[in-house]
Design an enzyme around this catalytic site. Structure first.
Site, mmCIF file in Angstrom:
data_model
loop_
_atom_site.group_PDB
_atom_site.id
_atom_site.type_symbol
_atom_site.label_atom_id
_atom_site.label_comp_id
_atom_site.label_asym_id
_atom_site.label_seq_id
_atom_site.Cartn_x
_atom_site.Cartn_y
_atom_site.Cartn_z
ATOM 1 N N LYS A 4 31.252 36.548 34.123
ATOM 2 C CA LYS A 4 31.072 37.296 35.363
ATOM 3 C C LYS A 4 29.602 38.621 35.704
ATOM 4 O O LYS A 4 28.389 37.862 37.118
ATOM 5 C CB LYS A 4 31.835 37.650 36.599
ATOM 6 N N LYS A 33 27.851 48.315 41.955
ATOM 7 C CA LYS A 33 29.328 48.604 40.695
ATOM 8 C C LYS A 33 29.190 47.477 40.087
ATOM 9 O O LYS A 33 29.160 48.086 38.894
ATOM 10 C CB LYS A 33 30.417 48.339 41.892
#
Length: 301
Positions: free
Chosen positions: A173, A241
Site C-alpha cells: 500500500k 499521513k
C-alpha cells in the site's frame, strides 16, 4: 460451512459502503463507529449495533477495522474496551486501514497471544472503488487465513492479492501511495502548464486520457479537477499521513525516494494552507498557487 459473523469498525467514506457490500452478500454484520449517524444508517440496512470495539469482537468471529491512522488502530485493537478484550481463540482480525507496517506487526503479535489470527489488508480505489466493490485489496498474513477470508474480500473488491507475511499488505500500500501521489502531482503540473499556455484543461484531460499518459488519476479525478470539485474521496491530510509513513519506511530500508520527497513537501504545503480536508486531487490548487494561474473552472480552496 456456515458463514462467519463479521464485525466492522470505522464507517467513514470507505467503511460505510464496504460494510454495506458485506450485508448485501448475506453476512451477519455488527457495526461500531465513534459517531452515531453512520451506525444508524447501517442498522437500517440490516446490521446490528455494538457500543464498543470489545462488544463488536464479542459478537463476531471476524473483526474488520477501517480507521484513519496507526494510533487509531492501536487504540481500537489494543486499548481499554478494545477488540483484544472481546476476542476468542481462532477468531480472525483484519485491519483494512492504511498504517505503518511496524504497527501492523505489533498488533499482530499482541493478538497472536490470544490465539487470534491476523491479516493486514489495505485497499486502493478510493471512494469510487468502495462504492462499486471494485477495490484492490493487498493482503499480508498466513495463506490459510487469507484463503478463509477471501470470500469476504470478494464482497468488497476485485483485485485481491496475498502479498506476503503480515505487514506485506501495508508495504505494498505504501508503494501504491507513492505512485498515486506522484501521479496527482504530475497531472496537476500538466494541467497548470497547459492552462498557463492558454489550452482548455478539459481538452488536456480528454487527450491525455487516450494515450500513454492515461492513468487512474485522470480517469477518476481528471474531470473533477478541472471542474474544481474537490469533495473528498480521499483527503489530503490522510494522503499526507501516508506519505509520512512512506518516508519513514524508505529511511528504515535505506531506499532513497527523491521524487516522493518533493511530492511530500507539496502535500505539506497543502496542509500548511489549510487544505487537508480537500480530496487529494486538490493538490492541484497548490501547484496553481505556485504558478499563479488557475487550471480549473471553479474555485475550491
Amino acid at each position: 460451512m456456515s458463514r462467519p459473523s463479521i464485525g466492522f469498525i470505522g464507517l467513514g467514506i470507505m467503511g460505510n459502503p464496504m460494510s454495506k457490500h458485506l450485508l448485501a452478500a448475506g453476512y451477519d454484520v455488527v457495526v461500531h463507529n465513534r459517531s452515531r449517524e453512520p451506525v444508524a444508517e447501517l442498522v437500517d440496512a440490516g446490521a446490528r449495533e455494538a457500543h464498543s470495539p470489545r462488544e463488536v469482537a464479542e459478537q463476531s468471529t471476524v473483526v474488520i477495522t477501517m480507521l484513519p491512522d496507526s494510533p487509531d488502530v492501536e487504540e481500537v485493537a489494543l486499548g481499554p474496551g478494545g477488540i483484544i478484550e472481546g476476542v476468542s481463540r481462532n477468531d480472525v482480525y483484519i485491519d483494512m486501514s492504511t498504517i505503518a507496517p511496524t504497527v501492523t506487526q505489533d498488533v499482530g503479535r499482541a493478538m497472536a497471544q490470544r490465539g487470534v489470527r491476523c491479516l493486514d489488508a489495505p485497499v486502493s480505489g478510493g471512494d469510487v472503488g468502495a462504492r462499486n466493490a471494485t477495490l484492490s485489496i493487498m493482503v499480508g498474513g498466513d495463506e490459510d487465513v487469507f484463503n478463509s477470508a477471501e470470500p469476504i474480500f470478494a464482497a468488497m473488491g476485485q483485485n485481491i492479492v496475498l502479498c506476503g507475511p503480515l505487514g506485506a499488505g501495508q508495504t505494498v500500500k505504501a508503494c501504491n501511495q507513492v505512485l498515486v501521489a506522484v501521479t496527482i502531482a504530475g497531472v496537476s503540473e500538466a494541467l497548470t502548464l497547459g492552462a498557463r499556455a492558454g489550452v482548455d484543461p478539459a481538452n488536456i484531460v480528454r487527450v491525455l486520457s487516450g494515450g500513454l499518459a492515461r492513468c487512474g488519476v485522470l480517469e477518476n479525478r481528471g474531470e473533477r479537477m478541472v471542474n474544481g470539485d474537490f469533495d473528498p474521496g480521499f483527503r489530503i491530510r490522510l494522503h499526507y499521513k501516508d506519505l509520512n509513513i512512506i518516508m519513514k519506511t524508505g529511511s528504515d530500508y535505506n531506499v532513497p525516494l527523491p521524487v516522493t520527497s518533493i511530492v511530500h513537501e507539496l502535500f505539506n504545503l497543502a496542509m500548511a494552507r489549510d487544505r487537508g480536508e480537500l480530496d487529494h486531487s486538490g493538490l492541484l490548487t497548490v501547484v496553481e498557487d505556485l504558478a499563479g494561474v488557475q487550471a480549473r473552472t471553479a474555485g475550491a480552496g
